[in-house]
Design an enzyme around this catalytic site. Structure first.
Site, short mmCIF file in Angstrom:
data_model
loop_
_atom_site.label_atom_id
_atom_site.label_comp_id
_atom_site.label_asym_id
_atom_site.label_seq_id
_atom_site.Cartn_x
_atom_site.Cartn_y
_atom_site.Cartn_z
N GLY A 8 -35.32 -4.03 -15.79
CA GLY A 8 -34.36 -3.06 -15.26
C GLY A 8 -34.76 -2.60 -13.86
N HIS A 65 -34.17 -16.21 -11.75
CA HIS A 65 -34.53 -14.93 -12.36
C HIS A 65 -34.07 -14.84 -13.81
CE1 HIS A 65 -36.19 -10.95 -11.64
NE2 HIS A 65 -35.19 -10.42 -12.31
N ASP A 86 -35.84 -18.32 -8.01
CA ASP A 86 -35.62 -16.89 -8.22
C ASP A 86 -35.34 -16.23 -6.87
OD1 ASP A 86 -35.68 -14.18 -8.80
OD2 ASP A 86 -37.35 -14.35 -10.21
N SER A 141 -39.67 -9.19 -14.79
CA SER A 141 -38.95 -8.45 -13.77
C SER A 141 -39.57 -7.05 -13.64
CB SER A 141 -37.46 -8.41 -14.13
OG SER A 141 -36.68 -7.98 -13.04
N TRP A 142 -38.78 -5.99 -13.70
CA TRP A 142 -39.37 -4.66 -13.65
C TRP A 142 -40.44 -4.49 -14.74
CZ3 TRP A 142 -41.07 -0.29 -11.92
CH2 TRP A 142 -41.39 0.74 -12.82
#
Length: 328
Positions: A45, A305, A277, A117-118
């Site tokens: 996120g 991604h 990505d 990711s986050w």
């Protein structure tokens, strides 16, 4: 998401709402083998909430798989989609403390961390603060949420999608279009007019969808779209939290996670990153691998991604190896 690379779906055997203070309750669930090797899934996120599909990366006969929704999203309360939710108590440092409180609540000594990711930023921040609590790490889509990485995602990537980025830029007031776009969106998400907030959500998600639209695993015109296609409440919470975090550089000193990667010494890691990505080019993964000698970097040639079948197979294989090496 294709599932051939994953284990068959399973359901949780336990779940709860953990009081983490500041009026926040964090939802958690556990699946797999109750006495298995503990593993924590750290979602992305920020503000996306956990996905049940993440359970499928783990052998349910060997792992005790814990998923949780970070503050303000998923099934945690209060939800960031509610404009009255106070965001002052939602920072990276709060989330690290929440993970520690959850570990203690579940009686876990050390656990394997998995996310992307986050989620990779949060994993690294937690592991560098509490290395004695981390057995292994598997990261998919390496980010450290440096301001330079944020600037690439919301400005630099415009060179690939100039028209879509123009619409993203034009979503903020004219006086702010040449300034800090993320801060402008964060302010819009706190605006008292719901119409202003909804426009911000729409334009932010449209840009996120554009950035991943050319990836090998992307489906042109797919419905629902990865970001715009989320349920309205989830979409609002995601944009509010993401803008809030990125406007503050995730409350991390620039480059701190790479600088302090020496704290991960002795923790085995696997870093998976898609060659294509665009949201987060492979350079950050390469930098982290250089700073963390116990980590193995795998650049997946057919992924971006969003991942790919190869990507998911590699992640599952890494977790299988860690389970076997630990004798679980």
């Amino acid at each position: 998401m294709a599932t051939e690379a994953l284990y068959p779906p399973i359901e949780p055997y336990d779940e709860g709402m953990l009081d983490v203070g500041d009026g926040n309750l964090v939802h958690w669930e556990a699946s797999g083998r109750p006495d298995g090797k503990p593993a924590l899934v750290v979602h992305g996120g920020p503000g996306s909430g956990c996905s049940p599909g993440a359970r499928g990366f783990f052998d349910p006969d060997r792992y005790r798989v814990v998923l949780f929704d970070q503050r303000g999203c998923g099934r945690s309360t209060p939800h960031a989609a509610d404009p009255s939710t106070d965001m002052r108590h939602n920072t990276t440092h709060h989330l690290i403390a929440d993970m520690e409180r959850l570990r203690e609540h579940l009686g876990v000594d050390r656990w394997t961390l998995f996310g992307g990711s986050w989620g990779s930023t949060l994993i690294l921040a937690y592991a560098e603060r509490h290395p004695e609590r981390v057995a292994e790490i598997v990261i998919t889509g390496v980010t450290t949420t440096r301001r330079s990485e944020i600037d690439w995602l919301y400005r630099g990537a415009a060179r690939f999608f100039p028209g879509q980025w123009g619409r993203f830029r034009d979503g903020v007031p004219p006086a702010e279009r040449d300034g800090d776009l993320i801060a402008a969106y964060a302010r819009m998400m706190e605006h008292p007019d719901p119409a202003v907030r909804e426009r911000a959500v729409r334009d932010w998600c449209a840009w996120e969808d554009a950035v991943v639209s050319a990836e090998p695993d992307a489906e042109p015109g797919a419905t629902p779209a990865p970001y715009t296609g989320r349920p309205p409440r989830a979409r609002r919470g995601f944009v509010r939290i993401a803008a809030h975090y990125f406007a503050h550089g995730a409350w991390l000193e620039e480059g701190a996670l790479l600088r302090d990667a020496h704290r991960l010494a002795g923790i085995p890691g696997v870093l998976l990153h898609g060659r294509f990505d665009v949201a987060g080019p492979p350079a950050t993964a390469w930098e982290l691998a250089r700073a963390w000698p116990d980590a193995r970097l795998i650049i997946v040639p057919d992924a971006g991604h969003l991942g790919s079948e190869t990507f998911r197979s590699e992640a599952r294989a890494a977790l299988d190896r860690f389970a076997t090496e630990a004798g679980a």
